[in-house]
Design an enzyme around this catalytic site. Structure first.
Site, PDB file in Angstrom:
ATOM      1  N   SER A   1       0.477  -9.796  -0.229  1.00  0.00           N
ATOM      2  CA  SER A   1       0.352  -8.505  -0.210  1.00  0.00           C
ATOM      3  C   SER A   1       0.632  -7.562   1.173  1.00  0.00           C
ATOM      4  CB  SER A   1      -1.153  -8.339  -0.649  1.00  0.00           C
ATOM      5  OG  SER A   1      -2.004  -8.816   0.152  1.00  0.00           O
TER       6      SER A   1
ATOM      7  N   LYS B   1       0.794  -1.304   0.027  1.00  0.00           N
ATOM      8  CA  LYS B   1      -0.037  -0.123   0.310  1.00  0.00           C
ATOM      9  C   LYS B   1       0.892   1.455   0.172  1.00  0.00           C
ATOM     10  CE  LYS B   1      -4.399  -1.052   0.077  1.00  0.00           C
ATOM     11  NZ  LYS B   1      -5.429  -0.420  -0.395  1.00  0.00           N
TER      12      LYS B   1
END
Ligand SMILES: Cc1ncc(COP(=O)(O)O)c(C=O)c1O
Length: 316
Positions: free
Chosen positions: A302, A51
């Protein structure tokens, strides 16, 4: 729409500040699966998740006026940290609206990077409501967690990096929350190697993208329930959906229970800590519902920001 050139541009912005994360593999896993599997380890990214890439790319692009007025974001955790660290590096002040039940270490890290945290109810609708009220009052600029072309381009640099290390690939598996990561990666991958199959993965309890993909229209769920906190969005963004429909080959779902053996394997055999959402795409590869054999597959890990209590529960 996001172009491959946008992703290349984002990479030139990000290269000096991001970690180039490794591709990991496990011989034991490959032998058991009959496939050649690679994991793109974004749990080793700054803030412990991909992110940071999108948030930094977006915030770096703001005008002087926007920077002066300040920025705001809403997030259950990893986007919050990405915005907080990016703001700190770029000398801006940031406000982050987080659900009151966000994972403690994500809240602490967000505050630790210097952002002001404001709590809200646990729904994307309430997060957006609180954000919008503050924007109207103070004129902040919203850094959206997924539905923004510059943010999507930043997330797409994960795909770009994969192909710096892997020249041949049959399948790329990516998790889907709001759709930022998969849409950026799909643009990168399909422009570089159009024959690669891009597969999105969700959990059953938050399968809005799966349903939207099947019905070819954007579906918004009334509620979601999953251990994968990065997937608790009620629908993917409109920009993300457009890219998903253009470039993604299929979307599959797994159960929350499928995540735990993957997290455990990562920890015990590969010595890495992965958060539940971060293990969703790898778990789909392990489950192999597409019955792949003899294929070269990459799954994106992720993120790695797991709460210690959740982690303990998995081992108990
Ligand atoms: C670790 C992790 N993986 C995947 C996702 C989903 O990403 P996106 O919203 O870009 O689909 C998130 C979102 O917060 C996340 O934190």
């Amino acid at each position: 729409m996001v172009s491959f050139a946008d992703i290349e541009k984002a990479y030139s912005v990000l290269k000096p500040v991001v970690h180039k994360t490794p591709l990991l593999s496990s011989r034991t896993l490959n032998e058991g699966a009959g496939n050649e599997i690679y994991f793109k380890a974004e749990n080793f990214q700054r803030i412990g998740a991909f992110k940071f890439r999108g948030a930094y790319n977006k915030i770096r692009s703001l005008t002087e006026e926007e920077r002066r007025r300040g920025i705001i974001a809403h997030s259950s955790g990893n986007h919050a940290q990405g915005v907080a660290l990016s703001s700190k590096l770029l000398g801006l002040s940031a406000i982050v609206v987080m659900p009151h039940n966000s994972i403690k270490n994500k809240v602490e890290a967000t505050k630790g990077y210097g952002a002001e945290v404001i709590f809200c109810e646990d729904s994307t609708d309430d997060r957006e409501r609180v954000c919008n009220e503050l924007i109207q009052k103070h004129g902040y600029t919203l850094i959206h967690p997924y539905n923004d072309p510059l943010l999507i381009a930043g997330q797409g640099t994960v795909g770009l990096e994969i192909f710096q290390d892997l020249k041949e690939l049959d399948y790329l598996f990516a998790p889907i929350g709001g759709g930022g990561l998969i849409s950026g990666c799909a643009v990168a991958v399909k422009n570089l190697y159009p024959s690669v199959n891009v597969i999105g993965v969700e959990t059953e309890g938050a399968n809005d993208a799966y349903q939207s993909f099947r019905q070819k229209k954007l579906i918004k769920l009334a509620k979601v329930s999953t251990i994968a906190d990065g997937m608790r969005t009620l629908s993917v963004g409109a920009n993300n959906f457009e890219i998903i429909m253009k470039y993604v080959n299929d979307i599959v779902t797994i159960h929350d229970e499928d995540i735990f053996p993957m997290m455990r394997y990562f920890y015990e055999r590969m010595k890495i800590v992965v958060e539940p959402t971060g293990a969703v795409a790898p778990a789909a590869v392990l489950k192999n519902s597409l019955n792949l054999k003899g294929k070269r597959i990459c799954a994106i890990i992720s993120g790695g920001n797991v709460d210690s209590q959740v982690f303990k529960k998995i081992f108990d």
